[in-house]
Design a protein around this motif. Structure first.
Motif, mmCIF file in Angstrom:
data_model
loop_
_atom_site.group_PDB
_atom_site.id
_atom_site.type_symbol
_atom_site.label_atom_id
_atom_site.label_comp_id
_atom_site.label_asym_id
_atom_site.label_seq_id
_atom_site.Cartn_x
_atom_site.Cartn_y
_atom_site.Cartn_z
ATOM 1 N N ASN A 37 0.813 -1.220 0.000
ATOM 2 C CA ASN A 37 0.000 0.000 0.000
ATOM 3 C C ASN A 37 0.848 1.272 0.000
ATOM 4 N N ASN A 38 1.837 1.294 -0.846
ATOM 5 C CA ASN A 38 2.704 2.466 -1.043
ATOM 6 C C ASN A 38 3.584 2.788 0.160
ATOM 7 N N GLN A 39 3.758 1.844 1.071
ATOM 8 C CA GLN A 39 4.621 2.081 2.230
ATOM 9 C C GLN A 39 6.052 2.388 1.793
ATOM 10 N N PHE A 40 6.468 1.833 0.662
ATOM 11 C CA PHE A 40 7.830 2.077 0.183
ATOM 12 C C PHE A 40 8.052 3.555 -0.111
ATOM 13 N N ILE A 41 7.017 4.261 -0.534
ATOM 14 C CA ILE A 41 7.135 5.692 -0.815
ATOM 15 C C ILE A 41 7.352 6.464 0.488
ATOM 16 N N TYR A 42 6.603 6.113 1.512
ATOM 17 C CA TYR A 42 6.756 6.753 2.817
ATOM 18 C C TYR A 42 8.164 6.503 3.354
ATOM 19 N N LEU A 43 8.632 5.265 3.260
ATOM 20 C CA LEU A 43 9.959 4.920 3.761
ATOM 21 C C LEU A 43 11.033 5.725 3.033
ATOM 22 N N MET A 44 10.894 5.886 1.732
ATOM 23 C CA MET A 44 11.868 6.677 0.975
ATOM 24 C C MET A 44 11.918 8.115 1.486
ATOM 25 N N ARG A 45 10.755 8.726 1.696
ATOM 26 C CA ARG A 45 10.720 10.120 2.152
ATOM 27 C C ARG A 45 11.288 10.255 3.561
ATOM 28 N N ILE A 46 11.025 9.282 4.431
ATOM 29 C CA ILE A 46 11.566 9.326 5.791
ATOM 30 C C ILE A 46 13.079 9.181 5.742
ATOM 31 N N PHE A 47 13.576 8.265 4.920
ATOM 32 C CA PHE A 47 15.022 8.087 4.786
ATOM 33 C C PHE A 47 15.679 9.365 4.262
ATOM 34 N N GLU A 48 15.061 9.980 3.267
ATOM 35 C CA GLU A 48 15.624 11.163 2.625
ATOM 36 C C GLU A 48 15.511 12.423 3.492
ATOM 37 N N ASN A 49 14.626 12.370 4.493
ATOM 38 C CA ASN A 49 14.400 13.517 5.378
ATOM 39 C C ASN A 49 14.438 13.066 6.834
ATOM 40 N N PRO A 50 15.606 12.647 7.332
ATOM 41 C CA PRO A 50 15.674 12.142 8.704
ATOM 42 C C PRO A 50 15.150 13.180 9.704
ATOM 43 N N GLY A 51 14.313 12.731 10.616
ATOM 44 C CA GLY A 51 13.754 13.637 11.611
ATOM 45 C C GLY A 51 12.478 14.326 11.168
ATOM 46 N N ILE A 52 11.949 13.949 10.006
ATOM 47 C CA ILE A 52 10.699 14.526 9.514
ATOM 48 C C ILE A 52 9.575 14.155 10.485
ATOM 49 N N THR A 53 8.672 15.078 10.698
ATOM 50 C CA THR A 53 7.525 14.764 11.549
ATOM 51 C C THR A 53 6.441 14.121 10.699
ATOM 52 N N GLN A 54 5.513 13.488 11.373
ATOM 53 C CA GLN A 54 4.426 12.829 10.654
ATOM 54 C C GLN A 54 3.583 13.850 9.892
ATOM 55 N N THR A 55 3.366 15.011 10.466
ATOM 56 C CA THR A 55 2.603 16.066 9.783
ATOM 57 C C THR A 55 3.335 16.538 8.536
ATOM 58 N N GLU A 56 4.642 16.736 8.653
ATOM 59 C CA GLU A 56 5.433 17.149 7.494
ATOM 60 C C GLU A 56 5.398 16.076 6.410
ATOM 61 N N LEU A 57 5.463 14.810 6.819
ATOM 62 C CA LEU A 57 5.416 13.706 5.864
ATOM 63 C C LEU A 57 4.074 13.682 5.141
ATOM 64 N N ALA A 58 2.986 13.825 5.883
ATOM 65 C CA ALA A 58 1.648 13.843 5.270
ATOM 66 C C ALA A 58 1.535 14.994 4.276
ATOM 67 N N ASN A 59 2.063 16.153 4.640
ATOM 68 C CA ASN A 59 2.013 17.312 3.737
ATOM 69 C C ASN A 59 2.852 17.072 2.495
ATOM 70 N N GLN A 60 4.032 16.496 2.674
ATOM 71 C CA GLN A 60 4.922 16.252 1.542
ATOM 72 C C GLN A 60 4.317 15.253 0.555
ATOM 73 N N LEU A 61 3.622 14.240 1.085
ATOM 74 C CA LEU A 61 3.032 13.206 0.227
ATOM 75 C C LEU A 61 1.598 13.531 -0.201
ATOM 76 N N HIS A 62 1.076 14.638 0.326
ATOM 77 C CA HIS A 62 -0.287 15.071 -0.007
ATOM 78 C C HIS A 62 -1.316 13.997 0.333
ATOM 79 N N VAL A 63 -1.198 13.468 1.558
ATOM 80 C CA VAL A 63 -2.168 12.501 2.068
ATOM 81 C C VAL A 63 -2.728 13.040 3.375
#
Length: 150
Positions: A37-63
């Protein structure tokens, strides 16, 4: 003869087809690693942005936040991601890739590069730049519109 509006509709349908196809291929490819379910996309963004918050991740992925929360929980459950503590703000729980998440990242990045190569096959360097510029403009327009709807 197709009209301008019909051509644009087909272009947007093509964007949707590209997004769905690359998602399906990635989900199938990484299913053996419990990344679905696209978890690989989330993992890539977390790896590329260490310390990203969940809110920032949701905004970056537009979910939406609840979708992001469910996906992050599954990544944590499968030991790909961990939450850290923020010394300055106890409410923040930054996300980082674990050793397991860092170990699979090269494979995720290789997949992304492979899909990009397939998708842009036959395009000149100039055409690739034009495509990147135009898609960037379309994405910005849609994102701006989305922000007015929230």
């Amino acid at each position: 003869m197709q009209q301008k509006g019909e051509n644009m509709a087909n272009s947007f349908r093509s964007i949707g087809l590209i997004a769905r196809s690359t998602s399906v291929i990635g989900n199938q490819l990484f299913q053996r690693d419990d990344l679905q379910n696209n978890q690989f996309i989330y993992l890539m963004r977390i790896f590329e942005n260490p310390g990203i918050t969940q809110t920032e991740l949701a905004n970056q992925l537009h979910v939406d936040r609840s979708t992001c929360l469910r996906t992050v929980r599954k990544l944590i459950e499968h030991h790909y991601v961990a939450r850290q503590s923020d010394a300055a703000n106890k409410k923040l729980r930054p996300l980082v890739a674990t050793d397991k998440g860092r170990a699979i990242y090269p494979e995720l990045e290789a997949y992304e590069q492979h899909i990009l190569a397939i998708g842009t096959h036959g395009l000149s360097a100039g055409e690739q730049l034009i495509l990147e510029e135009l898609l960037g403009k379309v994405a910005a327009n849609v994102q701006d519109y989305q922000l007015t709807q929230d």
